[in-house]
Write a protein that holds these residues in place. Structure first.
Motif, PDB file in Angstrom:
ATOM      1  N   PHE A   1     -42.587 -23.126 -24.381  1.00 36.90           N
ATOM      2  CA  PHE A   1     -41.790 -22.305 -25.287  1.00 36.90           C
ATOM      3  C   PHE A   1     -41.034 -23.219 -26.251  1.00 36.90           C
ATOM      4  CE2 PHE A   1     -41.013 -19.467 -21.350  1.00 36.90           C
ATOM      5  CZ  PHE A   1     -42.264 -18.884 -21.494  1.00 36.90           C
ATOM      6  N   SER A   2     -40.853 -22.743 -27.457  1.00 40.29           N
ATOM      7  CA  SER A   2     -39.909 -23.405 -28.357  1.00 40.29           C
ATOM      8  C   SER A   2     -38.494 -23.142 -27.890  1.00 40.29           C
ATOM      9  CB  SER A   2     -40.095 -22.856 -29.790  1.00 40.29           C
ATOM     10  OG  SER A   2     -39.014 -23.243 -30.605  1.00 40.29           O
ATOM     11  N   ASN A   3     -37.623 -24.126 -28.023  1.00 38.35           N
ATOM     12  CA  ASN A   3     -36.217 -23.919 -27.638  1.00 38.35           C
ATOM     13  C   ASN A   3     -35.574 -22.781 -28.410  1.00 38.35           C
ATOM     14  OD1 ASN A   3     -36.107 -25.961 -25.697  1.00 38.35           O
ATOM     15  ND2 ASN A   3     -35.658 -27.532 -27.222  1.00 38.35           N
ATOM     16  N   ASP A   4     -36.087 -22.528 -29.601  1.00 36.62           N
ATOM     17  CA  ASP A   4     -35.520 -21.477 -30.455  1.00 36.62           C
ATOM     18  C   ASP A   4     -35.672 -20.097 -29.847  1.00 36.62           C
ATOM     19  OD1 ASP A   4     -34.816 -23.354 -32.284  1.00 36.62           O
ATOM     20  OD2 ASP A   4     -36.529 -23.019 -33.613  1.00 36.62           O
ATOM     21  N   ILE A   5     -36.619 -19.938 -28.931  1.00 35.20           N
ATOM     22  CA  ILE A   5     -36.880 -18.622 -28.361  1.00 35.20           C
ATOM     23  C   ILE A   5     -35.696 -18.136 -27.517  1.00 35.20           C
ATOM     24  CG2 ILE A   5     -37.971 -19.132 -26.116  1.00 35.20           C
ATOM     25  CD1 ILE A   5     -40.188 -17.142 -27.027  1.00 35.20           C
ATOM     26  N   PHE A   6     -34.871 -19.068 -27.060  1.00 34.54           N
ATOM     27  CA  PHE A   6     -33.717 -18.704 -26.239  1.00 34.54           C
ATOM     28  C   PHE A   6     -32.435 -18.618 -27.064  1.00 34.54           C
ATOM     29  CE2 PHE A   6     -36.674 -20.854 -23.273  1.00 34.54           C
ATOM     30  CZ  PHE A   6     -36.916 -19.774 -22.428  1.00 34.54           C
ATOM     31  N   THR A   7     -32.588 -18.593 -28.383  1.00 34.93           N
ATOM     32  CA  THR A   7     -31.443 -18.441 -29.276  1.00 34.93           C
ATOM     33  C   THR A   7     -31.389 -17.017 -29.817  1.00 34.93           C
ATOM     34  OG1 THR A   7     -31.593 -20.762 -29.967  1.00 34.93           O
ATOM     35  CG2 THR A   7     -30.339 -19.281 -31.386  1.00 34.93           C
TER      36      THR A   7
END
Length: 210
Positions: free
Chosen positions: A202-208
Motif C-alpha cells: 500500500f502507499s502510505n497515502d492510503i492511510f491519510t
C-alpha cells in the motif's frame, strides 16, 4: 455527546446467544489464540471489500452499505464507505480521523482515552484479536469450516450501546469473514468481508484522511 457519538460509530462499523451445537464444539480462547497467532504470523497487510447490512426493528427493509478496507500490522487502518454515501475513517500515527461531506476531523488518540479505546476496538475487530480484549467476556466454538466467537461487553461505556458481538473466522485463512453487532435495542448490524487480499503493498497515502 461526543462519547456516545464515537461509540455509535463503532457499533455502526463492526454494529440470546445461539445454541453451542449450532456453532460447533466449545474451545478455550487460549487454544484459538495460539492457532491464530501461528497461522497469521506471515500476514502484514489486508485489503478487502465489505458489505454492511443494518437490521432495524422498526423498518421492514435492510439498510445496505458497501465499501473498502485496508489494514497493516503497523495498526494503520482505512475504512471507507462508498455506497450509498461516502464516509471515511482512518487510524494512523496516533490520529483517529473522520471524513464526511468534504470535512475532516482529527483526534489525538494518545491524549484521549476514549478515542484510544475505540481505535483499539476497531483495529482488533479487523485483525481478529478482539476476542482477547479484557473488556469482553468471551466464548469460542470450533465448527467444520469456521471458528465462532461471542463477546459480551463488561464495561459500562460499551454496555450502553452494545449487547454482544459475534465473529466468524474462516479456517482456510484465519481471517474474519463476518462480524455481527447486536445493540441493546434489538437492532443489529452484519458486516461481511469479501474479496480479501493479503500482503499487498500500500502507499502510505492510503492511510491519510482525504
Amino acid at each position: 455527546m461526543i462519547k456516545r457519538f464515537v461509540l455509535g460509530i463503532f457499533v455502526l462499523l463492526i454494529s440470546g446467544i445461539a445454541m453451542a451445537q449450532q456453532d460447533g464444539k466449545p474451545i478455550t480462547v487460549e487454544e484459538l489464540q495460539k492457532v491464530m497467532k501461528e497461522k497469521t504470523a506471515g500476514v502484514n497487510t489486508i485489503s478487502c471489500d465489505f458489505i454492511q447490512d443494518k437490521h432495524m426493528e422498526y423498518l421492514e427493509t435492510i439498510i445496505t452499505s458497501k465499501g473498502k478496507l485496508f489494514f497493516d500490522t503497523k495498526n494503520r487502518l482505512r475504512w471507507e464507505y462508498k455506497e450509498p454515501f461516502e464516509y471515511l475513517i482512518t487510524i494512523n500515527n496516533g490520529q483517529f480521523s473522520i471524513s464526511t461531506d468534504g470535512e475532516t476531523n482529527n483526534y489525538d488518540i494518545e491524549s484521549n482515552q476514549m478515542f484510544s479505546k475505540i481505535s483499539e476496538l476497531i483495529i482488533s475487530s479487523v485483525n481478529g484479536t478482539i476476542f482477547t480484549d479484557t473488556n469482553f467476556d468471551v466464548k469460542a466454538f470450533e465448527g467444520e469450516n469456521q471458528y465462532v466467537i461471542y463477546l459480551e461487553p463488561n464495561i459500562a461505556e460499551l454496555k450502553e450501546v452494545l449487547k454482544k458481538i459475534k465473529m466468524q473466522i474462516a479456517k482456510k485463512d484465519f481471517s474474519v469473514d463476518k462480524v455481527t453487532m447486536y445493540e441493546m435495542d434489538d437492532n443489529y448490524t452484519e458486516i461481511s468481508f469479501i474479496n480479501k487480499k493479503f500482503n499487498e503493498s500500500f502507499s502510505n497515502d492510503i492511510f491519510t484522511a482525504k
